[in-house]
Motif scaffolding. Sequence first.
Motif, PDB file in Angstrom:
ATOM      1  N   LEU A   1      -3.055   0.724  -6.443  1.00 54.54           N
ATOM      2  CA  LEU A   1      -2.835  -0.497  -5.671  1.00 54.54           C
ATOM      3  C   LEU A   1      -3.187  -1.746  -6.488  1.00 54.54           C
ATOM      4  O   LEU A   1      -2.540  -2.786  -6.369  1.00 54.54           O
ATOM      5  CB  LEU A   1      -3.661  -0.447  -4.384  1.00 54.54           C
ATOM      6  CG  LEU A   1      -3.374  -1.531  -3.345  1.00 54.54           C
ATOM      7  CD1 LEU A   1      -1.905  -1.549  -2.942  1.00 54.54           C
ATOM      8  CD2 LEU A   1      -4.256  -1.349  -2.115  1.00 54.54           C
TER       9      LEU A   1
ATOM     10  N   SER B   1       2.532   1.697  -3.362  1.00 53.48           N
ATOM     11  CA  SER B   1       1.540   2.206  -4.301  1.00 53.48           C
ATOM     12  C   SER B   1       1.422   3.731  -4.164  1.00 53.48           C
ATOM     13  O   SER B   1       1.444   4.465  -5.146  1.00 53.48           O
ATOM     14  CB  SER B   1       0.202   1.518  -4.036  1.00 53.48           C
ATOM     15  OG  SER B   1      -0.880   2.352  -4.335  1.00 53.48           O
TER      16      SER B   1
ATOM     17  N   THR C   1       0.841  -1.198   0.000  1.00 51.13           N
ATOM     18  CA  THR C   1       0.000   0.000   0.000  1.00 51.13           C
ATOM     19  C   THR C   1       0.873   1.244   0.000  1.00 51.13           C
ATOM     20  O   THR C   1       0.635   2.206  -0.724  1.00 51.13           O
ATOM     21  CB  THR C   1      -0.915  -0.017   1.243  1.00 51.13           C
ATOM     22  OG1 THR C   1      -1.556  -1.291   1.297  1.00 51.13           O
ATOM     23  CG2 THR C   1      -1.964   1.062   1.181  1.00 51.13           C
TER      24      THR C   1
END
Lengths: 160, 258
Positions: A60, A53, A50
């Motif tokens: 994601l 990302s 996460t």
Amino acid sequence: MGDAMSGYSCVDHGLVDAILERYPREEPSLIQVLQDVQRAYNFLPCEVLTRVSRELGVPLSKVFSVATFYKAFSLTPQGRVIIKVCTGTACHIRGAPLLIEEVQRRLGILPGGTTEDAAFSLHTVNCVGACAMAPVVIVGDKYLGNAKAAGLAAHLTRGE
Amino acid sequence: MPTLTIDGHTVHADHGQFLLAACRSAGIQIPTLCDHPAVEPYGGCRLCVVDVTRPEWNGWCKMVVACLFPVEDGIVVHTASTRVIEVRKVVLDLLLARCPDTPLVRDLAARHGILATSYVRNQQPTDCILCGLCTRICDRMGMSAIGSVDRGAGREIATPFREPPAACIGCLACAEICPTGFIRYESGTARRKIWDKDFDMLRCPRCGRSHITVAQADFFAGRGGVPRSYFEICDVCKRKDLAVAATRLACATETPAR
Ligand code: SF4
Ligand code: FES
Ligand code: FES
């Protein structure tokens, strides 16, 4: 903080900080960053994905696509030493099934599994390109050619 | 302007046009499953294969996917050669093994003379043909909430970590574009649910109809430029407003002319 997601909520963010420092914050860095994360944590923790990302500006869903596409990446914690038994045609013929059985028996795990103390993970792989020395077992970074079941024990000891 | 021959017809195409569009403009039908005007071509289904050759190639030809092949001047295209039909049949045969119960696949296969797959039937039949339309439309909407996950026979369309996707705003674009109805959702007056994520619906302040999710309105308003209230009013009411405004304008312009 209670994290319902998993028992891995306590990952060391320092490691991923250092990794992110090494690359430009852009999409083309994704695979390199994931490779480094895999090496540093021995798997790709959800929170780190996460974070990656967000920092690289890659959705994601794309990060997850890449993370699940390549065999080199794993979403579950791996052992410190990864054992890969080649099950390609040449290795299969020359006794790969016996080798798998031997590792399974010694470590008590099935292919894809990890020992409880996180010392070892066992995986089967397709041809690793070293058919001349079949059957091949890779323990960590070490390639064992003409591997024999009886000779594996020496490589499966803990603590060095 | 590139000039090509497609199944014996001379066709004038536009520069940079893809072969599929050129074929269609010439009235030649080519089966496709992953092509859609709303998204970029993808080359995923391989159904649109055609043979491309040139007179100077002495009979040699190459097979390309028409949806991704930019037209070239002087090429000679065969869209239904024996070779092309054979390849299309293999593709459909494989697809039928994956999706044995999916009407879209069954019909298309049947039209190519394939009534049952010659491969091993998928033990866990799915309706997803992996055309990638849903992920591409989601990218296009700017969400990228879903993606292709895993690889090989296990590949599927899923959300990150297979959990309700944070990025999803519940617009249903993926479910609406899906040619097989694989993506399920529930949508009522108060709530909507897709990809296991729950959404509150927004009611149009004029007519009371639930038309978008609160998350959609927030997202569109967040992009800036247009106030949130614009997205709160439903399309039907917006059209009514427009009609009223247009009538007023027409009356206003008519009056002085009298
Ligand atoms: S879910 Fe539907 S739109 Fe998405 S890849 Fe599968 S068939 Fe195509
Ligand atoms: S089959 Fe094992 S190395 Fe090739
Ligand atoms: S339409 Fe060309 S590959 Fe699907």
